[in-house]
Motif scaffolding. Structure first.
Motif, PDB file in Angstrom:
ATOM      1  N   LEU A 136     -32.676   6.378  45.250  1.00  0.00           N
ATOM      2  CA  LEU A 136     -31.286   6.384  45.682  1.00  0.00           C
ATOM      3  C   LEU A 136     -31.137   6.235  47.188  1.00  0.00           C
ATOM      4  O   LEU A 136     -30.150   5.710  47.673  1.00  0.00           O
ATOM      5  CB  LEU A 136     -30.592   7.676  45.238  1.00  0.00           C
ATOM      6  N   HIS A 137     -32.128   6.723  47.944  1.00  0.00           N
ATOM      7  CA  HIS A 137     -32.002   6.746  49.400  1.00  0.00           C
ATOM      8  C   HIS A 137     -33.057   5.903  50.098  1.00  0.00           C
ATOM      9  O   HIS A 137     -33.217   6.004  51.301  1.00  0.00           O
ATOM     10  CB  HIS A 137     -32.077   8.193  49.914  1.00  0.00           C
ATOM     11  N   GLY A 138     -33.751   5.047  49.375  1.00  0.00           N
ATOM     12  CA  GLY A 138     -34.787   4.205  49.960  1.00  0.00           C
ATOM     13  C   GLY A 138     -34.195   3.097  50.801  1.00  0.00           C
ATOM     14  O   GLY A 138     -32.986   2.856  50.802  1.00  0.00           O
ATOM     15  N   PRO A 139     -35.050   2.379  51.521  1.00  0.00           N
ATOM     16  CA  PRO A 139     -34.579   1.331  52.413  1.00  0.00           C
ATOM     17  C   PRO A 139     -33.813   0.217  51.695  1.00  0.00           C
ATOM     18  O   PRO A 139     -32.946  -0.420  52.283  1.00  0.00           O
ATOM     19  CB  PRO A 139     -35.848   0.783  53.060  1.00  0.00           C
ATOM     20  N   ALA A 140     -34.095  -0.005  50.425  1.00  0.00           N
ATOM     21  CA  ALA A 140     -33.395  -1.059  49.689  1.00  0.00           C
ATOM     22  C   ALA A 140     -31.922  -0.719  49.475  1.00  0.00           C
ATOM     23  O   ALA A 140     -31.105  -1.605  49.246  1.00  0.00           O
ATOM     24  CB  ALA A 140     -34.067  -1.305  48.347  1.00  0.00           C
ATOM     25  N   ASN A 141     -31.572   0.561  49.578  1.00  0.00           N
ATOM     26  CA  ASN A 141     -30.187   0.981  49.349  1.00  0.00           C
ATOM     27  C   ASN A 141     -29.417   1.260  50.635  1.00  0.00           C
ATOM     28  O   ASN A 141     -28.238   1.574  50.584  1.00  0.00           O
ATOM     29  CB  ASN A 141     -30.159   2.221  48.458  1.00  0.00           C
ATOM     30  N   VAL A 142     -30.058   1.143  51.776  1.00  0.00           N
ATOM     31  CA  VAL A 142     -29.389   1.359  53.053  1.00  0.00           C
ATOM     32  C   VAL A 142     -28.671   0.072  53.434  1.00  0.00           C
ATOM     33  O   VAL A 142     -29.233  -1.014  53.355  1.00  0.00           O
ATOM     34  CB  VAL A 142     -30.400   1.774  54.152  1.00  0.00           C
ATOM     35  N   LYS A 143     -27.421   0.191  53.855  1.00  0.00           N
ATOM     36  CA  LYS A 143     -26.577  -0.970  54.169  1.00  0.00           C
ATOM     37  C   LYS A 143     -26.185  -0.976  55.638  1.00  0.00           C
ATOM     38  O   LYS A 143     -26.062   0.072  56.265  1.00  0.00           O
ATOM     39  CB  LYS A 143     -25.293  -0.943  53.322  1.00  0.00           C
ATOM     40  N   THR A 144     -25.965  -2.161  56.173  1.00  0.00           N
ATOM     41  CA  THR A 144     -25.515  -2.280  57.561  1.00  0.00           C
ATOM     42  C   THR A 144     -24.140  -1.631  57.725  1.00  0.00           C
ATOM     43  O   THR A 144     -23.368  -1.556  56.778  1.00  0.00           O
ATOM     44  CB  THR A 144     -25.417  -3.757  57.996  1.00  0.00           C
ATOM     45  N   ILE A 145     -23.866  -1.168  58.946  1.00  0.00           N
ATOM     46  CA  ILE A 145     -22.579  -0.525  59.201  1.00  0.00           C
ATOM     47  C   ILE A 145     -21.557  -1.491  59.801  1.00  0.00           C
ATOM     48  O   ILE A 145     -20.385  -1.180  59.876  1.00  0.00           O
ATOM     49  CB  ILE A 145     -22.734   0.723  60.101  1.00  0.00           C
TER      50      ILE A 145
END
Length: 108
Positions: A6-15
């Motif tokens: 749920l919190h891995g790099p694949a799920n992090v989005k640009t702001i």
């Protein structure tokens, strides 16, 4: 799905806080919010690779500056993507948003 998934790099989005290409002091473009940081970094790598090729061409082509300008714009876009990923990954101070601010990304 695990906590890591749920919190891995694949799920992090640009702001979407990074502007680039200015006219006077006004940004013409911004990085879009909601892009996967992995996709943003991949795209940045492609842009910078093309810029590298254009700078090599510019070094050997004396009759025009089109290669240098193409490299310039590709570099600006690649840097903006990387800068936005960095802002996304850096911890920010927490604050409570008002209702009118709920959809606005916090840019510093």
């Amino acid at each position: 799905m695990t906590e890591t998934d749920l919190h891995g790099p694949a799920n992090v989005k640009t702001i979407g806080c990074t502007p680039f290409l200015y006219d006077s002091d006004q940004a013409l473009f911004n990085v879009r919010s909601g892009i996967s940081v992995l996709d943003a970094l991949s795209q940045s790598s492609d842009l910078l690779s093309l810029a590298r090729s254009f700078t090599e061409d510019a070094a050997f082509t004396r009759d025009t500056d089109r290669h240098a300008w193409a490299a310039h714009y590709l570099t600006v876009m690649g840097k903006a993507l990387i800068d936005d990923v960095i802002q996304t990954l850096m911890p920010r101070t927490a604050r409570t948003k008002t209702e009118s601010e709920a959809e606005i990304p916090e840019c510093s």
